[in-house]
Scaffold this motif. Structure first.
Motif, short mmCIF file in Angstrom:
data_model
loop_
_atom_site.label_atom_id
_atom_site.label_comp_id
_atom_site.label_asym_id
_atom_site.label_seq_id
_atom_site.Cartn_x
_atom_site.Cartn_y
_atom_site.Cartn_z
N LEU A 130 93.06 21.64 70.26
CA LEU A 130 93.40 22.65 69.26
C LEU A 130 93.93 23.94 69.88
N PHE A 131 93.43 24.30 71.05
CA PHE A 131 93.76 25.62 71.60
C PHE A 131 94.47 25.55 72.95
N GLY A 132 94.48 24.39 73.56
CA GLY A 132 95.04 24.31 74.90
C GLY A 132 96.52 24.05 74.89
N THR A 133 97.04 23.80 76.08
CA THR A 133 98.47 23.56 76.22
C THR A 133 98.89 22.29 75.49
N PRO A 134 100.08 22.31 74.89
CA PRO A 134 100.56 21.08 74.25
C PRO A 134 101.12 20.07 75.26
N ALA A 135 101.22 20.47 76.51
CA ALA A 135 101.69 19.52 77.54
C ALA A 135 100.56 18.56 77.86
N GLY A 136 100.74 17.30 77.48
CA GLY A 136 99.64 16.34 77.54
C GLY A 136 99.03 16.16 78.91
N ASN A 137 99.87 16.17 79.96
CA ASN A 137 99.33 15.88 81.28
C ASN A 137 98.46 17.00 81.80
N ARG A 138 98.47 18.16 81.14
CA ARG A 138 97.63 19.26 81.58
C ARG A 138 96.57 19.58 80.54
N ASN A 139 96.33 18.65 79.65
CA ASN A 139 95.37 18.89 78.59
C ASN A 139 94.23 17.90 78.69
N PHE A 140 93.01 18.42 78.71
CA PHE A 140 91.82 17.58 78.88
C PHE A 140 91.76 16.51 77.81
N GLY A 141 92.13 16.85 76.60
CA GLY A 141 92.04 15.91 75.49
C GLY A 141 92.86 14.65 75.74
N ILE A 142 94.10 14.84 76.16
CA ILE A 142 94.97 13.68 76.37
C ILE A 142 94.53 12.91 77.61
N VAL A 143 94.32 13.61 78.70
CA VAL A 143 94.03 12.93 79.96
C VAL A 143 92.69 12.20 79.91
N PHE A 144 91.66 12.88 79.39
CA PHE A 144 90.35 12.26 79.45
C PHE A 144 90.03 11.34 78.28
N PRO A 146 90.34 18.67 85.20
CA PRO A 146 89.03 19.32 85.07
C PRO A 146 89.01 20.76 85.57
N SER A 147 89.89 21.08 86.51
CA SER A 147 89.94 22.46 86.99
C SER A 147 90.58 23.39 85.96
N ASP A 148 91.43 22.84 85.14
CA ASP A 148 92.15 23.66 84.15
C ASP A 148 92.24 22.86 82.86
N PRO A 149 91.11 22.63 82.19
CA PRO A 149 91.09 21.67 81.07
C PRO A 149 91.96 22.07 79.88
N LEU A 150 92.19 23.37 79.71
CA LEU A 150 92.99 23.79 78.58
C LEU A 150 94.42 24.14 78.99
N GLY A 151 94.73 23.99 80.27
CA GLY A 151 96.08 24.34 80.73
C GLY A 151 96.37 25.81 80.64
N TRP A 152 95.34 26.63 80.85
CA TRP A 152 95.48 28.09 80.74
C TRP A 152 95.68 28.76 82.09
N GLY A 153 95.84 27.96 83.14
CA GLY A 153 96.03 28.56 84.45
C GLY A 153 94.75 28.73 85.23
N TRP A 154 93.67 28.09 84.82
CA TRP A 154 92.41 28.17 85.56
C TRP A 154 92.47 27.28 86.80
N ASP A 155 91.46 27.47 87.64
CA ASP A 155 91.28 26.57 88.78
C ASP A 155 89.80 26.52 89.09
N LEU A 156 89.03 25.99 88.18
CA LEU A 156 87.57 26.04 88.29
C LEU A 156 87.07 25.29 89.52
N LEU A 157 87.68 24.17 89.83
CA LEU A 157 87.16 23.33 90.91
C LEU A 157 88.09 23.31 92.11
N GLY A 158 89.14 24.11 92.08
CA GLY A 158 90.06 24.16 93.21
C GLY A 158 91.05 23.01 93.25
N SER A 159 91.09 22.21 92.17
CA SER A 159 91.98 21.04 92.21
C SER A 159 93.17 21.17 91.27
N ALA A 160 93.35 22.34 90.66
CA ALA A 160 94.39 22.47 89.63
C ALA A 160 95.78 22.21 90.16
#
Lengths: 328, 457
Positions: free
Chosen positions: B40-54, B378-392
């Protein structure tokens, strides 16, 4: 149940809270702009509101095909925005006004209409307190001249036997009448009218036709610098070649189904204009060509470029289009 | 030949713990919530969106390549979709509240709908729009939200896990293919059940709830409708219910109560495997464009062809194969158990190994190609530019692409082999000669060749 509700509320709250903290720490406002094919919405959002002097970070992404972004008024061109990747660019408009942005990579049939606008309000304080505003755009030449750029033109009959050469014309060094020496006045004339002017001038009236055409070529192309040429080549390749063809013949793949002038004048052929047709192109003034590029096609399928090009770019483009028929 | 895994003491303790299912469901529920928020709130680019990938790569890959073939309906044990509704209905997260009223009208599901037809049509509806669902995070989120809302409402109106049993589009095919799995929950000794008056596996007691899937474990002979929630292991006072390991596909050879709705489920899954393979990973760009552009006339043509293949063409061909087989085996008249519907339903057992193999082969290609997104997202589940786990910033890397055809071929052939053997077994069980199985065998072989042609093109 309380545990579950708290978890289901806390969890999202944590996500959004973290984002808010990150954004504040970045020190700039971040705006996510998604580029989709125009049939599915184009740029989203396609209208941004900023303040003069404010730095904003645009995070550009595409969920479908390759797009691009240019903001000519801010000198921004990010190149490709590949699907699934993010491109970031910081912009700081200094002057209030409206800045158009557009897609620069062919993304579909309506690529040319994939546009947006950045509205920049004056910085805090009343106008005149040191902030600058974009100067009002001057009325285009074709409008000042009262030209009807859609009116049918008589095809030129006095055509050069071979492709005129500006270099030959320059080497001749014939005196140019004031109407051709002054770019402002020359742009209101067509090359055929320029040819007639030279034919009727006592200084050049006795020269042969080809020499006169070489002089016309020199008059029409002498104001364009090499930088203008380079810029025009790049813009033509990006914005025009898909329809008008790489050589200006009107045979570009994107123009196959376009109505062209036939929509307004059924007697005209369909499709993009052949920019190498001397009968029509040499009968058109630079002001008319600028008008065509600036305003777009009124149902012909040609988009407008008035919001994207500077005046210098328009004249550079016109000179480049002339070079299909006139050698440098 | 089976072994009661739950007789191993530590395993029994885990399976009997009421915290098992709650902790599994809570964990998957968090993933679920994240997938919805990302959609609902993340990037519409599927490959960077937790919903699509996971959901469509990681979960689907785990489900069809590991969970279903090797653990049956284990996903149903931990599925988050019914969790909120069930917790509301039970007014409890973990421990049962004996004697307290459940928060539900407790209606019984209409008798006429006590089959999987609604699940079949639900799956078809999702599959028809799947190109859009699978590639648009927001739509994925709405679909998931829709499922959980329907599950909640169903829990408030109907008894137990009515949603899971009769409505869940995913449960339909998980149940079908779990017949091939090497695990089952069954009673150890039916005589013990016969002597147990209270039947607490069905009615519940202070240890747990009666079977949420409205089954009587004492007569369970198939995995199809058992959600492996383990309530019966908790509520049986005689330790007579166990989790068994068994030879894969064991129950496919034994089951005698197959139904037409289950047969259609198998045919729908096979048809969709064909369509997905052609549209999603085939070389025909116009097909993918047509399927993705919902609205123009071309899409309606695609929808018509999609539904025709699922509900008419493939079932028609299979029906023809069964009928021709009946003629070839010399049984010109309908005899005893050889009613056409019964034959059709029984022969449809071949669709279990065939379809499971087809979906596994199809999934291998896109899961291996896209799995690397599971490390960065997982490092950037919403595609907002995060890098929580260093793997973004980990780059996309397709895995084993050169090997994929060599993995798909043996999978498809294994499915075909089991299907052919099943066809022969079904013919024998119905008193037919081997000729009776030939047309169905041709059907299975043709389907296998067709799918392999799509994968190897």
């Amino acid at each position: 149940m309380t545990v579950v509700l708290v978890a289901l509320v806390l969890f999202p709250a944590t996500l959004f809270g973290y984002q808010a903290v990150r954004t504040r720490a970045a020190g700039v406002r971040v705006i996510d702009v998604v580029a989709r094919v125009p049939e599915l919405g184009g740029f989203s959002p396609d209208r941004l509101q900023l303040r003069a002097g404010e730095t904003v970070r645009l995070r550009l992404s595409s969920p479908d095909v390759v797009h691009g972004l240019t903001i000519p008024g801010l000198g921004v061109d990010v190149g490709e925005i590949y699907p699934g990747k993010v491109v970031e660019v910081d912009i700081t408009p200094q002057k209030a006004g409206r800045y158009a942005f557009a897609c620069t990579r062919w993304c579909g049939a309506d690529h040319w209409r994939m546009r947006g606008v950045i509205e920049v309000a004056p910085a805090d304080g009343a106008p005149g307190d040191g902030d600058e505003t974009q100067p009002e755009a001057q009325e285009p030449l074709f409008q000042r001249l009262g030209l009807d750029i859609d009116a049918p033109r008589h095809a030129a009959r006095d055509l050069p036997a071979e492709k005129p050469s500006a270099a030959r014309g320059a080497s001749l060094g014939a005196p140019l009448p004031a109407e051709l020496a002054d770019p402002g006045r020359r742009r209101a004339l067509s090359p055929v009218e320029g040819f007639q002017l030279l034919r009727n001038s006592p200084e050049t009236g006795r020269l042969d036709d080809q020499t006169l055409w070489d002089t016309v070529a020199w008059a029409w192309l002498r104001d364009a610098t090499p930088q203008d040429r380079t810029r025009a080549v790049s813009l033509y390749a990006r914005d025009c070649a898909a329809c008008h063809g790489p050589d200006g013949k009107g045979d570009g793949p994107a123009g196959v189904d376009l109505p062209g002038m036939q929509k307004m004048r059924p007697e005209m052929p369909a499709g993009p204009a052949d920019l190498t047709d001397p009968a029509h192109m040499l009968a058109a003034s630079d002001a008319l060509l600028q008008g065509k590029i600036l305003r777009g096609g009124m149902g012909t399928g040609m988009p407008e470029f008035g919001s994207l090009y500077t005046d210098e770019e328009f004249w550079a483009m016109v000179a480049y289009v002339r070079s299909f028929l006139l050698n440098d | 030949m089976r072994y009661a895994l739950s007789d191993i003491a530590p395993i029994k303790r885990i399976l009997r713990s009421r915290w098992l299912q709650w902790s599994l469901m809570s964990a998957t529920l968090l993933f679920f919530v994240l997938a919805i928020i990302a959609g609902l709130f993340g990037t519409p680019a599927g490959n960077r969106n937790f919903g699509i990938v996971f959901v469509w790569i990681v979960w689907w890959g785990l489900l069809i390549l590991l969970l279903v073939p090797f653990a049956g309906r284990l996903w149903c044990t931990m599925c988050p979709i019914p969790a909120p509704g069930e917790w509301i209905q039970r007014r409890s997260l973990v421990q049962p509240r004996p004697g307290s009223r459940l928060y539900t009208l407790g209606l019984k599901w209409p008798r006429k709908l006590r089959n999987i037809w609604l699940q079949n049509f639900g799956f078809l509806a999702v599959a028809l729009f799947s190109i859009v669902i699978l590639t648009t995070p927001a739509i994925t989120a709405f679909v998931l939200l829709g499922f959980v809302l329907v599950a909640i409402v169903t829990s408030l109106l109907f008894e137990r896990r009515t949603f899971c049993r009769y409505l869940c589009p995913v449960g339909g095919f998980i149940g079908l293919y779990s017949q091939a799995a090497p695990v089952e929950i069954r009673v150890k000794d039916q005589a013990v059940c016969a002597g147990h008056r209270e039947k607490t596996c069905y009615t519940g007691n202070e240890e747990g709830y009666g079977c949420p899937w409205m089954l009587f474990p004492g007569s369970l002979t198939a995995n199809t409708y058992c959600g492996m929630c383990t309530e019966c292991l908790k509520t049986c006072p005689h330790d007579n219910v166990a989790l068994f390991v068994r030879p894969p596909t064991a129950e496919l050879w034994q089951r005698a109560d197959r139904r037409v709705d289950e047969a259609f489920k198998g045919l729908i899954m096979l048809a969709c495997a064909f369509i997905y393979s052609a549209v999603l990973i085939g070389p025909w760009g116009f097909l993918k464009q047509t399927a993705a552009a919902v609205g123009p006339p071309g899409w309606f043509a695609y929808a018509a062809a999609f539904l025709a293949l699922n509900l008419a063409v493939l079932p028609g061909l299979f029906w023809l194969a069964v009928r021709i087989g009946g003629r070839l085996s010399g049984r010109g008249r309908e005899q005893g158990g050889n009613r056409p519907r019964k034959l059709f339903a029984d022969y449809a057992a071949v669709l279990v190994p065939l379809g499971l193999a087809a979906w596994a082969a199809f999934s291998l290609s896109f899961v291996l190609v896209n799995l690397s997104y599971a490390w960065s997202v997982p490092s950037d589940p919403l595609g907002w530019g995060w890098d929580l786990l260093g793997s973004a910033s980990l780059k996309w890397t397709p895995y084993l692409t050169g090997l994929v055809p060599y993995l798909q071929i043996p999978v498809m052939l294994a499915g075909l082999g089991v299907a052919l053997a099943l066809a022969l077994s079904t013919a024998r069980r119905h008193g037919q000669t081997a000729w009776g199985a030939i047309p169905v065998a041709v059907f299975c072989t043709g389907a296998t060749i067709g799918l392999l042609a799509l994968y190897l093109v």
